[in-house]
Design a protein around this motif. Structure first.
Motif: not given
Ligand code: ADP
Ligand code: MG
Length: 273
Positions: A32-39, A56-68, A75-79
């Motif tokens: 999640y980024f605040d209340t937005f569920k990204a994965i 996968g298409p742009s914005g689908c969460g690839k980078s977020t998944l990798l960073r997990t 490093m991202i306070p809202s995450c």
């Protein structure tokens, strides 16, 4: 989450990769980024000493998944991350686990080459030094640069600033820097997307060579590249709430020749994304 649901997710997780073969296993991971569920509730196991592509298409969460996978999302306070990520039998999100140790053992290479504003030599020496590696630095620098096929190009200018290298050379230096501290896994987020075709070919050859010793998970938006370099591919797209889900995960050849899911087929044949 109820125990039963967790157990079900675990079986989906491993798919065609057994627990013994897995370098990393995600179990019911949501981000999640605040209340937005990204994965949304992703379970997947990545095989050791192989290359897995995430497409996968742009914005689908690839980078977020990798960073997990190496706690870079910390490093991202809202995450906020839910679920478990197992690495060598431990959940890396267990409060007893040191994220700095995780990031040493699970390295990362970014889209834009980001060498330190230091000499080529010190780009490799410095991370080894701050990680307390007691080695002969001349040997380490040469070995890492040899392994990334950069040695012959830079051996006469090791004390020059890394910024004077070309983009492709800088990216190979970043890969050399990542292996200097003996990681087990290297995460790569579109590592060649800012490079010319010749540099891209160098990076792809390098990935093929590195998988003998490392587990590589690479995000790419280039279908041909995924086809050329990966053993397995995970196709990610968004659900109706715009949260990333894995819709298909299989051997790359199988996915490209005979996708099982209509969305995968549309994406790899270039109809969307
Ligand atoms: P991809 O790498 O597949 O293009 P990302 O992982 O960058 O996708 O982003 C997935 C979703 O999460 C997007 O909707 C994006 O806007 C959102 N997102 C990514 N990073 C942040 C952040 N730091 N803060 C808020 N939302 C973010
Ligand atoms: Mg991205």
């Amino acid at each position: 989450m109820p125990e039963q649901k967790k157990r079900n997710n675990r079986s989906v997780a491993n798919g065609t990769v057994s627990t013994k073969e897995a370098a990393i296993t995600l179990n019911a991971v949501s981000v999640y980024f605040d209340t937005f569920k990204a994965i949304d509730n992703i379970s997947i196991a990545f095989r050791k000493h192989s290359v897995t592509a995430i497409i996968g298409p742009s914005g689908c969460g690839k980078s977020t998944l990798l960073r997990t996978i190496n706690r870079m999302n910390d490093m991202i306070p809202s995450c906020a991350v839910e679920g478990e990520v197992y690495f060598e039998g431990r959940n890396i999100y267990d409060p007893r686990v040191d994220p700095v140790e995780i990031r040493r053992r699970i390295g990362m290479v970014f889209q834009k080459p980001n060498p330190f504003p230091k000499s080529i030599y010190n780009n490799i020496k410095w991370p080894a030094q701050i990680n307390g590696l007691e080695v002969n630095y001349d040997e380490l620098v040469e070995r890492c640069l040899q392994r990334t096929a950069l040695w012959d190009e830079v051996k006469d200018k090791l004390h020059q600033n890394a910024f004077r290298l070309s983009g492709g050379q800088q990216q190979r230096l970043c890969i050399a820097r990542s292996i200097a501290i003996n990681p087990e896994i290297i995460l790569m987020d579109e590592p060649a997307s800012s490079l010319d075709p010749v540099s891209t070919a160098h990076i792809e050859e390098l990935i093929d060579e590195l998988k003998k010793n490392y587990t590589i998970i690479i995000v790419t938006h280039n279908m041909q590249q995924a086809g050329r370099i990966s053993d397995k591919t995970a196709f990610l797209t968004v659900n109706s709430q715009q949260a990333g889900k894995i819709v298909e995960y299989s051997d790359t050849r199988k996915m490209f020749l005979n996708p099982q899911n209509k969305e995968t087929e549309a994406y790899i044949s270039g109809r969307f994304g």
